[in-house]
Scaffold this motif. Structure first.
Motif, PDB file in Angstrom:
ATOM      1  N   VAL B   4       0.645  -1.416   0.071  1.00  0.00           N
ATOM      2  CA  VAL B   4       0.113   0.169  -0.020  1.00  0.00           C
ATOM      3  C   VAL B   4       0.800   1.315  -0.168  1.00  0.00           C
ATOM      4  O   VAL B   4       0.313   2.008  -0.848  1.00  0.00           O
ATOM      5  CB  VAL B   4      -0.624   0.043   0.780  1.00  0.00           C
ATOM      6  CG1 VAL B   4      -1.532   1.420   1.618  1.00  0.00           C
ATOM      7  CG2 VAL B   4      -1.805  -1.344   1.102  1.00  0.00           C
ATOM      8  N   ALA B   7       2.467   1.602  -3.134  1.00  0.00           N
ATOM      9  CA  ALA B   7       1.413   2.216  -4.227  1.00  0.00           C
ATOM     10  C   ALA B   7       1.498   3.815  -3.820  1.00  0.00           C
ATOM     11  O   ALA B   7       1.307   4.425  -5.396  1.00  0.00           O
ATOM     12  CB  ALA B   7      -0.090   1.663  -4.045  1.00  0.00           C
ATOM     13  N   PHE B   8       1.718   4.286  -2.997  1.00  0.00           N
ATOM     14  CA  PHE B   8       1.397   5.527  -2.881  1.00  0.00           C
ATOM     15  C   PHE B   8       2.479   6.492  -3.122  1.00  0.00           C
ATOM     16  O   PHE B   8       1.744   7.452  -3.315  1.00  0.00           O
ATOM     17  CB  PHE B   8       1.382   5.482  -0.460  1.00  0.00           C
ATOM     18  CG  PHE B   8      -0.020   7.414  -0.853  1.00  0.00           C
ATOM     19  CD1 PHE B   8      -0.703   6.525  -0.578  1.00  0.00           C
ATOM     20  CD2 PHE B   8       0.728   8.488  -0.851  1.00  0.00           C
ATOM     21  CE1 PHE B   8      -1.630   8.565   0.084  1.00  0.00           C
ATOM     22  CE2 PHE B   8       0.656   9.546  -0.185  1.00  0.00           C
ATOM     23  CZ  PHE B   8      -1.105   9.195  -0.049  1.00  0.00           C
ATOM     24  N   LYS B  11       2.202   7.136  -6.549  1.00  0.00           N
ATOM     25  CA  LYS B  11       1.867   8.399  -7.523  1.00  0.00           C
ATOM     26  C   LYS B  11       2.553   9.036  -7.061  1.00  0.00           C
ATOM     27  O   LYS B  11       2.060  10.111  -8.207  1.00  0.00           O
ATOM     28  CB  LYS B  11       0.472   7.677  -6.388  1.00  0.00           C
ATOM     29  CG  LYS B  11      -0.977   8.990  -7.031  1.00  0.00           C
ATOM     30  CD  LYS B  11      -1.666   9.265  -5.642  1.00  0.00           C
ATOM     31  CE  LYS B  11      -0.655  10.722  -4.415  1.00  0.00           C
ATOM     32  NZ  LYS B  11      -1.348  10.883  -4.329  1.00  0.00           N
ATOM     33  N   TYR B  14       4.647   9.682  -9.620  1.00  0.00           N
ATOM     34  CA  TYR B  14       3.751  10.584 -10.625  1.00  0.00           C
ATOM     35  C   TYR B  14       3.512  11.826 -10.947  1.00  0.00           C
ATOM     36  O   TYR B  14       4.163  12.914 -12.109  1.00  0.00           O
ATOM     37  CB  TYR B  14       3.101   9.646 -11.110  1.00  0.00           C
ATOM     38  CG  TYR B  14       2.965   8.140 -11.431  1.00  0.00           C
ATOM     39  CD1 TYR B  14       3.577   7.700 -12.505  1.00  0.00           C
ATOM     40  CD2 TYR B  14       2.541   7.479 -11.228  1.00  0.00           C
ATOM     41  CE1 TYR B  14       4.374   6.176 -12.964  1.00  0.00           C
ATOM     42  CE2 TYR B  14       1.723   5.844 -11.321  1.00  0.00           C
ATOM     43  CZ  TYR B  14       3.363   5.630 -11.963  1.00  0.00           C
ATOM     44  OH  TYR B  14       3.692   4.364 -12.467  1.00  0.00           O
ATOM     45  N   HIS B  15       2.940  12.101 -10.168  1.00  0.00           N
ATOM     46  CA  HIS B  15       2.679  14.184  -9.528  1.00  0.00           C
ATOM     47  C   HIS B  15       4.103  14.492 -10.086  1.00  0.00           C
ATOM     48  O   HIS B  15       4.385  15.501 -11.064  1.00  0.00           O
ATOM     49  CB  HIS B  15       2.510  14.153  -8.237  1.00  0.00           C
ATOM     50  CG  HIS B  15       0.708  13.522  -7.653  1.00  0.00           C
ATOM     51  ND1 HIS B  15      -0.297  13.337  -8.604  1.00  0.00           N
ATOM     52  CD2 HIS B  15       0.544  12.824  -6.552  1.00  0.00           C
ATOM     53  CE1 HIS B  15      -0.993  13.414  -8.260  1.00  0.00           C
ATOM     54  NE2 HIS B  15      -0.761  12.694  -6.838  1.00  0.00           N
ATOM     55  N   ARG B  18       5.348  15.024 -13.248  1.00  0.00           N
ATOM     56  CA  ARG B  18       4.775  15.553 -14.550  1.00  0.00           C
ATOM     57  C   ARG B  18       4.857  16.846 -14.459  1.00  0.00           C
ATOM     58  O   ARG B  18       3.599  17.602 -15.000  1.00  0.00           O
ATOM     59  CB  ARG B  18       3.311  15.005 -14.173  1.00  0.00           C
ATOM     60  CG  ARG B  18       3.441  13.727 -15.598  1.00  0.00           C
ATOM     61  CD  ARG B  18       2.689  13.152 -16.032  1.00  0.00           C
ATOM     62  NE  ARG B  18       1.976  11.976 -15.589  1.00  0.00           N
ATOM     63  CZ  ARG B  18       1.732  10.856 -15.225  1.00  0.00           C
ATOM     64  NH1 ARG B  18       0.943  10.692 -15.306  1.00  0.00           N
ATOM     65  NH2 ARG B  18       1.865   9.558 -15.735  1.00  0.00           N
ATOM     66  N   LYS B 198      -2.284  20.611  -1.317  1.00  0.00           N
ATOM     67  CA  LYS B 198      -2.742  20.359  -3.107  1.00  0.00           C
ATOM     68  C   LYS B 198      -4.463  19.675  -2.725  1.00  0.00           C
ATOM     69  O   LYS B 198      -5.132  19.626  -3.144  1.00  0.00           O
ATOM     70  CB  LYS B 198      -1.483  19.835  -3.933  1.00  0.00           C
ATOM     71  CG  LYS B 198      -2.005  20.136  -5.152  1.00  0.00           C
ATOM     72  CD  LYS B 198      -0.963  20.062  -5.661  1.00  0.00           C
ATOM     73  CE  LYS B 198      -1.700  19.879  -7.622  1.00  0.00           C
ATOM     74  NZ  LYS B 198      -0.659  19.553  -8.544  1.00  0.00           N
ATOM     75  N   GLU B 199      -3.319  17.960  -1.961  1.00  0.00           N
ATOM     76  CA  GLU B 199      -4.214  17.121  -1.751  1.00  0.00           C
ATOM     77  C   GLU B 199      -5.573  17.704  -1.475  1.00  0.00           C
ATOM     78  O   GLU B 199      -7.260  17.012  -1.561  1.00  0.00           O
ATOM     79  CB  GLU B 199      -4.153  16.196  -1.346  1.00  0.00           C
ATOM     80  CG  GLU B 199      -2.812  15.368  -1.709  1.00  0.00           C
ATOM     81  CD  GLU B 199      -3.871  14.473  -2.092  1.00  0.00           C
ATOM     82  OE1 GLU B 199      -4.036  13.457  -1.962  1.00  0.00           O
ATOM     83  OE2 GLU B 199      -1.994  13.147  -2.893  1.00  0.00           O
ATOM     84  N   THR B 204      -9.127  15.334  -2.715  1.00  0.00           N
ATOM     85  CA  THR B 204      -8.668  14.154  -2.955  1.00  0.00           C
ATOM     86  C   THR B 204      -8.005  13.576  -1.061  1.00  0.00           C
ATOM     87  O   THR B 204      -8.276  12.274  -1.269  1.00  0.00           O
ATOM     88  CB  THR B 204      -7.453  14.212  -3.604  1.00  0.00           C
ATOM     89  OG1 THR B 204      -6.447  15.125  -3.616  1.00  0.00           O
ATOM     90  CG2 THR B 204      -7.731  13.856  -5.613  1.00  0.00           C
ATOM     91  N   LEU B 208      -8.557   9.938   0.785  1.00  0.00           N
ATOM     92  CA  LEU B 208      -7.404   9.038   1.135  1.00  0.00           C
ATOM     93  C   LEU B 208      -7.959   8.608   2.545  1.00  0.00           C
ATOM     94  O   LEU B 208      -7.723   7.763   3.525  1.00  0.00           O
ATOM     95  CB  LEU B 208      -6.272  10.048   1.155  1.00  0.00           C
ATOM     96  CG  LEU B 208      -5.864  10.218  -0.384  1.00  0.00           C
ATOM     97  CD1 LEU B 208      -4.785  10.751   0.125  1.00  0.00           C
ATOM     98  CD2 LEU B 208      -5.264   8.378  -1.057  1.00  0.00           C
TER      99      LEU B 208
END
Lengths: 241, 369
Positions: B4, B7-8, B11, B14-15, B18, B198-199, B204, B208
């Motif tokens: 888990v 996975a976090f 992610k 990716y942020h 990008r 930002k989250e 988002t 979470l």
């Protein structure tokens, strides 16, 4: 508690200082039901939902979701519910696929299961052609259907939708409701808030909250008879007055 | 749980890759800052233009004027003949310093009488004026010594000074540690507080929190990539300093990296604390800029020495993590000292981590109620 009851709330109350946001509400939701949770802005809908999904502790009263106590076992509840908030809640800078994988990942699904789920969601929503595109590039209607699918990536018993259709056109809303029916048909419970009164008609039962209290709770047809109204809109206006 | 967590982190990764703005802050800023401080902000100077008002006009005064130019720090712009001409050079900006040589310079020099030689500078640029006066004074003393020793006066004090640890007074020696302190703070505190805010802003965070992820995993997952990147940045700056400006690391590299890790923890806990307090990216940005960047730049002893500040500012300087971290870096890198000389600073930073984490944790839990 009846085995087919998945949400049971008794005298649930939330106070912030002197202000009572949710005032001794009680209701039950059965398995496979589409339950509409209605109310004007500020009536206490969001506060009530937050208590049900374990984000906020009740001041008083009790509640059980999926058989777990909302005050004592919020962690157990979180595993058994899906939630889609009124704000669009996927990561815009991640691709469709990465979003599905991420949420699958944080719900602890196995790699195999995630792969399978990704495939199912992409085919069912017909998103294969845009799987590798950032979510930001999708039209709003697609985004919302994707968000709904992702909120159920771990196949929860109950899914909470907080104003899921805000800001999309009637055509897309109808499509969205078809998906809701499909999900309920699988035996899942859908707990949905909305302020579109035409959507209230699609629910099996609705409750209407005014100033922290539940003022009416029944099937749309019974409510219309009870308030001598032709539409849910009228029922709502009579209550809110 | 470890899957888990990954996975976090994935992610979060990716942020970061990008977002061009984050990448620019991560890798553009350290490089730009090091090069800027290295080449643009420098207390050394060469070829400052000076005027001389020579009342003596004899052999000794001509020798003195030659001597002043000999080091390359000063270039003679004008020889003035009267006091009235002095201001003109300052006003036109052609001169930075005027040396006034008295009429009896030669006689007084050789009779061992006190000599009064006047140095006039442009006080509208005080730092520069100070440096110029210091250089000129040193050169005048040299000159006097040379002249007198030629005539072998028996009693004289020869002052020989040596600047330990930075013999050539290279400014890179002070700004490399300072830049590391600043960049680590920006990456750890500002970027993490921004990404958490930002989250929240996008909603988002709520999703979470509804997931079965424990809050601690959310925070750890968010800060871990930044901690790693901060480390890479620290090493990048050290390498730049070493290869471009020849700034050495005399002490233990392991100890240095350990201290960087500790400081990264301070930054991360600050960032988490800020993010629990702010609901938007803008708010997080303002808090980190005003509350962290400015004090760390000005009050940490990075650019201005703390000891010359008024008491209250010194006090504020004492509670800024960067102050201690810069001390540690200077100690390990330039003086090559070991743990026994920096343990106090390390303890202070450790204490700060504890306090900040406690606050952040408390705030985070309160917000969940």
């Amino acid at each position: 508690m009846n085995t087919s009851t998945v949400i049971q709330v008794e005298n649930l109350t939330k106070r912030f200082g002197n202000f009572t946001a949710v005032d001794t509400i009680s209701f039950e939701v059965k398995k496979g039901e589409i339950f509409g949770f209605l109310g004007a802005n500020g009536a206490g809908k969001t506060t009530a939902i937050k208590m049900l999904i374990g984000l906020s502790k009740p001041t008083d009263g009790m509640g059980k979701v999926a058989g777990f106590d909302i005050a004592k076992e919020p962690e157990q509840i979180k595993k058994n519910i899906g939630y889609m908030s009124q704000k669009f809640s996927l990561y815009n800078d991640l691709t469709v696929k990465q979003n599905i994988r991420f949420f699958g990942g944080i719900y602890g699904l196995s790699k195999e299961k995630i792969r399978q789920k990704t495939h199912t969601i992409l085919t069912e929503l017909d998103l294969e052609s845009v799987a590798k595109k950032p979510v930001a590039e999708l039209p709003l209607g697609w985004k919302q259907r994707l968000a709904f699918a992702i909120s159920m990536v771990h196949e929860p018993e109950i899914v909470f939708l907080d104003e899921p259709t805000g800001g999309v056109d009637p055509n897309v809303r109808r499509q969205f409701w078809e998906t809701i029916y499909y999900v309920a048909g699988q035996g899942r419970t859908v707990f949905v808030t909305t302020h579109y009164m035409d959507e209230a008609e699609y629910c099996d039962r609705v409750s209407i909250m005014v100033d922290g209290k539940i003022e009416a709770l029944d099937t749309p047809n019974t409510l219309k008879k009870q308030f001598n109204a032709t539409s849910m809109d009228e029922v709502f206006l009579k209550l809110a007055r | 749980m470890i899957n888990v967590f990954w996975a976090f982190v994935k992610k979060e990764w990716y942020h970061i890759i990008r977002d061009k703005r984050t990448l620019l802050i991560l890798f553009g800023m350290p490089v730009a800052q090091v090069l800027l401080f290295g080449y643009a902000i420098s207390t050394e100077f060469k070829g400052a233009e000076i005027d001389v008002l020579d009342y003596a006009q004899d052999e000794s005064s001509v020798q003195l004027i030659h001597h002043l130019q000999s080091s390359g720090h000063f270039t003679l712009h004008n020889i003035l003949t009267s006091e009235q001409e002095m201001e003109k050079g300052f006003k036109e900006g052609t001169t930075k310093l005027v040396a006034v040589i008295p009429r009896d310079f030669d006689k007084e020099l050789f009779n061992g009488q006190p000599i009064t030689l006047q140095l006039i500078t442009d006080g509208s640029d005080p730092n520069n004026a100070n440096t110029l006066v210091q250089y000129a004074t040193t050169m005048l003393n040299d000159f006097q010594r040379e002249q007198l020793s030629m005539r072998s006066t028996p009693f004289q004090i020869r002052v020989e000074s040596r600047m330990l640890y930075n013999p050539q007074l290279v400014s890179a020696y002070t700004f490399i540690p300072g830049t590391i302190a600043l960049i680590l703070l920006i990456v750890c505190a500002m970027l993490t507080s921004l990404t958490i805010a930002k989250e929240k802003e996008l909603g988002t965070m709520e999703i979470l929190l509804v997931s079965p992820l424990p809050p601690l995993v959310i925070i750890l997952g968010k800060v871990t990539p930044y901690a790693v990147l901060a480390f890479i940045d620290a090493v990048l700056i050290l390498l730049l300093g070493y290869f471009v400006f020849k700034v050495p690391v005399l002490g233990s590299v392991a100890l240095l990296l350990f201290c960087c890790l500790l400081y990264v923890l301070v930054g991360l806990s600050l960032g988490t604390l800020i993010s629990t307090r702010s609901s938007s990216q803008q708010q997080a940005m303002m808090s980190s800029l005003m509350g962290l960047m400015m004090p760390s730049l000005i009050l940490s002893g990075f650019i201005f020495p703390l000891s010359s500040m008024p008491g209250i500012l010194q006090l504020i300087g004492q509670i800024i993590p960067a102050t201690y971290f810069i001390e540690i870096l200077k100690g390990i890198m330039l003086r090559g000292v070991g743990l026994q000389f920096v343990y106090l600073e390390i303890l202070v930073l450790l204490g700060m981590v504890m306090v900040l984490l406690a606050f952040a944790w408390k705030n985070f839990n309160v917000r969940l109620q």
